[in-house]
Write a protein that holds these residues in place. Sequence first.
Motif, PDB file in Angstrom:
ATOM      1  N   LYS A  53       9.927  -5.854  -2.172  1.00  0.00           N
ATOM      2  CA  LYS A  53       9.295  -6.080  -3.554  1.00  0.00           C
ATOM      3  C   LYS A  53       7.916  -5.323  -3.521  1.00  0.00           C
ATOM      4  O   LYS A  53       7.570  -4.601  -4.623  1.00  0.00           O
ATOM      5  CB  LYS A  53       9.263  -7.390  -3.618  1.00  0.00           C
ATOM      6  N   VAL A  56       8.191  -1.341  -3.630  1.00  0.00           N
ATOM      7  CA  VAL A  56       8.766  -1.119  -4.802  1.00  0.00           C
ATOM      8  C   VAL A  56       7.852  -1.142  -6.084  1.00  0.00           C
ATOM      9  O   VAL A  56       7.605  -0.286  -6.835  1.00  0.00           O
ATOM     10  CB  VAL A  56      10.184  -1.730  -5.286  1.00  0.00           C
ATOM     11  N   SER A  57       6.942  -2.238  -5.803  1.00  0.00           N
ATOM     12  CA  SER A  57       6.080  -2.600  -6.987  1.00  0.00           C
ATOM     13  C   SER A  57       4.982  -1.272  -6.968  1.00  0.00           C
ATOM     14  O   SER A  57       4.445  -0.783  -8.054  1.00  0.00           O
ATOM     15  CB  SER A  57       5.303  -3.633  -6.808  1.00  0.00           C
ATOM     16  N   LYS A  59       5.493   1.638  -5.898  1.00  0.00           N
ATOM     17  CA  LYS A  59       5.868   2.976  -6.119  1.00  0.00           C
ATOM     18  C   LYS A  59       6.369   2.934  -7.536  1.00  0.00           C
ATOM     19  O   LYS A  59       5.872   3.931  -8.362  1.00  0.00           O
ATOM     20  CB  LYS A  59       7.503   3.179  -5.479  1.00  0.00           C
ATOM     21  N   VAL A  60       6.657   2.027  -8.209  1.00  0.00           N
ATOM     22  CA  VAL A  60       6.612   1.904  -9.532  1.00  0.00           C
ATOM     23  C   VAL A  60       5.148   2.189 -10.203  1.00  0.00           C
ATOM     24  O   VAL A  60       4.995   2.986 -11.160  1.00  0.00           O
ATOM     25  CB  VAL A  60       7.159   0.518 -10.297  1.00  0.00           C
ATOM     26  N   ASP A  62       2.842   3.911  -8.896  1.00  0.00           N
ATOM     27  CA  ASP A  62       2.556   5.429  -8.731  1.00  0.00           C
ATOM     28  C   ASP A  62       3.341   6.185  -9.707  1.00  0.00           C
ATOM     29  O   ASP A  62       2.746   7.173 -10.217  1.00  0.00           O
ATOM     30  CB  ASP A  62       3.152   5.774  -7.205  1.00  0.00           C
ATOM     31  N   VAL A  63       4.339   5.785 -10.033  1.00  0.00           N
ATOM     32  CA  VAL A  63       5.136   6.532 -11.074  1.00  0.00           C
ATOM     33  C   VAL A  63       4.788   6.466 -12.552  1.00  0.00           C
ATOM     34  O   VAL A  63       4.297   7.549 -13.335  1.00  0.00           O
ATOM     35  CB  VAL A  63       6.631   6.154 -11.093  1.00  0.00           C
ATOM     36  N   ILE A  64       4.204   5.121 -12.899  1.00  0.00           N
ATOM     37  CA  ILE A  64       3.422   4.855 -14.250  1.00  0.00           C
ATOM     38  C   ILE A  64       2.156   5.781 -14.065  1.00  0.00           C
ATOM     39  O   ILE A  64       2.080   6.463 -15.129  1.00  0.00           O
ATOM     40  CB  ILE A  64       3.174   3.311 -14.302  1.00  0.00           C
TER      41      ILE A  64
END
Length: 79
Positions: A53, A56-57, A59-60, A62-64
Amino acid sequence: MSNTEDKMKNAKDHLVGKTKEGYGKVTGDKQVETEGKAQDLKADVGDKFSEIKETVSEKVGDVIDAVQDKMGKDKQEKK
């Protein structure tokens, strides 16, 4: 549940599981020993899930950030 709460719950499950397992071994109670092993294993799975978790948090996030940076650059180029 927050990451800190997850870690606290998993730590408690590790402690209780190991205690039950040890008690079961000392008393010869295979059921309690098995319950302890299962509770400790549940905590191991919980630890891994918490790690996933968190990864993933990150990485998300980073994408944002990358999308927001790109959108900001596109707006500047249009001016």
